[in-house]
Design a protein around this motif. Structure first.
Motif, short mmCIF file in Angstrom:
data_model
loop_
_atom_site.label_atom_id
_atom_site.label_comp_id
_atom_site.label_asym_id
_atom_site.label_seq_id
_atom_site.Cartn_x
_atom_site.Cartn_y
_atom_site.Cartn_z
N TYR A 226 41.38 17.43 77.91
CA TYR A 226 42.65 17.73 77.25
C TYR A 226 42.45 17.97 75.75
CZ TYR A 226 47.36 17.47 75.43
OH TYR A 226 48.53 17.77 74.77
N GLU A 227 41.66 17.13 75.10
CA GLU A 227 41.45 17.29 73.65
C GLU A 227 40.77 18.62 73.33
OE1 GLU A 227 40.44 14.18 71.00
OE2 GLU A 227 40.67 12.62 72.54
N ILE A 228 39.82 19.02 74.16
CA ILE A 228 39.16 20.31 73.95
C ILE A 228 40.16 21.44 74.14
CG2 ILE A 228 37.42 21.90 74.85
CD1 ILE A 228 35.71 19.45 75.55
N GLY A 229 40.90 21.41 75.24
CA GLY A 229 41.87 22.47 75.53
C GLY A 229 43.00 22.53 74.53
N LEU A 230 43.43 21.39 74.03
CA LEU A 230 44.48 21.37 73.02
C LEU A 230 44.02 22.08 71.76
CD1 LEU A 230 47.25 20.30 72.02
CD2 LEU A 230 46.05 18.24 71.25
N ASN A 231 42.80 21.83 71.35
CA ASN A 231 42.26 22.44 70.14
C ASN A 231 42.09 23.95 70.28
OD1 ASN A 231 41.01 22.13 67.44
ND2 ASN A 231 39.17 22.82 68.49
N LEU A 232 41.91 24.43 71.51
CA LEU A 232 41.72 25.87 71.76
C LEU A 232 43.00 26.52 72.27
CD1 LEU A 232 38.16 25.73 73.35
CD2 LEU A 232 38.78 26.48 71.04
#
Length: 269
Positions: A226-232
């Motif tokens: 989730y943190e990776i996808g949120l940032n992208l």
């Protein structure tokens, strides 16, 4: 523009189907250290063609990876994340552009069906709700209808050229389109997010310290994804549940898609 350099494990990437690295453009006039990718432009990630934005995104990803102790796999995971984000945004853009074009065409198609609905019709011009002109005489109405059909079928000039597809203006094709339902591509948003999740999970579950089988999505795996996808800009910033519950909900809603992809099945949208 400041340089953005990644040093992924190319051998490891090849195990996950990566053979060319087209989403990154090498600087043509400057040597880049061996085994290093210089990121100048990410094709579809919003605002990522701006150097500072690209740098900020990757610095944030590196911070996330450091927090989760990804270690030497950091640049490899970031590469996979960027590639999948590029796919996500690029495919959504294609779907929404197609929806926009088809919606415009259907607008013309519905108008033509209205003209053909019956003989006794009138053509009106409105400004808001007020009728400012009206054509009622059948001979004149048929004359205008004929001009419209002639214009649409014209080989020399295409009306509404912004739709950029002359062949689709043929009367018969528009008649068929009038009976079709144009599906809003928003239905694909979560399916594309699901694909992003699957691709990242496969690498995280097999290569990092957070190992699991292919169908097990642990709490820490879900939070990391989730943190990776949120940032992208894959996942929305404001969600009702926790990050892990959000990923779990996507899984439950698209479980058939998960299983099909895990088995190597072909995904059709």
């Amino acid at each position: 523009m400041r340089e953005i350099l990644l040093k992924p494990d190319f051998n490891l990437l090849s195990e996950y189907g990566y053979s060319n690295f087209a989403i990154f453009n090498r600087h043509p006039k400057k040597e880049v250290p061996p085994g290093t990718l210089e990121i100048n432009y990410l094709n579809n990630i919003p605002a990522a063609d701006v150097g500072e934005e690209s740098l900020k995104a990757i610095q944030t990803l590196k911070t996330v990876c450091k927090f989760y102790k990804i270690g030497r796999l950091t640049d490899t995971l970031i590469y996979i994340s960027l590639d999948q984000a590029d796919w996500f945004h690029g495919n959504l853009q294609v779907q929404y552009e197609r929806y926009w074009r088809n919606s415009k065409k259907k607008e013309i198609a519905d108008f033509l069906m209205g003209l053909e609905a019956q003989e006794d019709i009138k053509i009106q011009i409105k400004k808001g709700r007020k009728v400012i002109a009206s054509l009622k005489t059948p001979e004149y109405v048929n004359y205008i209808k004929g001009l419209i059909y002639q214009k649409i079928n014209s080989t020399s000039e295409v009306p509404l050229s912004d739709l950029n597809d002359r062949s689709s203006y043929l009367i018969e094709e528009l008649r068929e389109l009038a009976f079709q339902k144009i599906k809003n591509p928003s239905r694909l948003d979560n399916k594309f997010r699901t694909i992003f999740i699957i691709q990242l999970h496969k690498f995280i579950a097999e290569q990092t310290i957070y190992k699991s089988d292919e169908f097990s999505y642990t709490l820490i795996q879900r939070n990391l994804i989730y943190e990776i996808g949120l940032n992208l800009q894959i996942f929305p910033p404001n969600i009702e549940n926790s990050e892990s519950d959000y990923i779990k909900q996507l899984y439950q809603e698209n479980v058939a898609l998960f299983e099909k992809m895990q088995k190597g099945g072909r995904i059709v949208f």
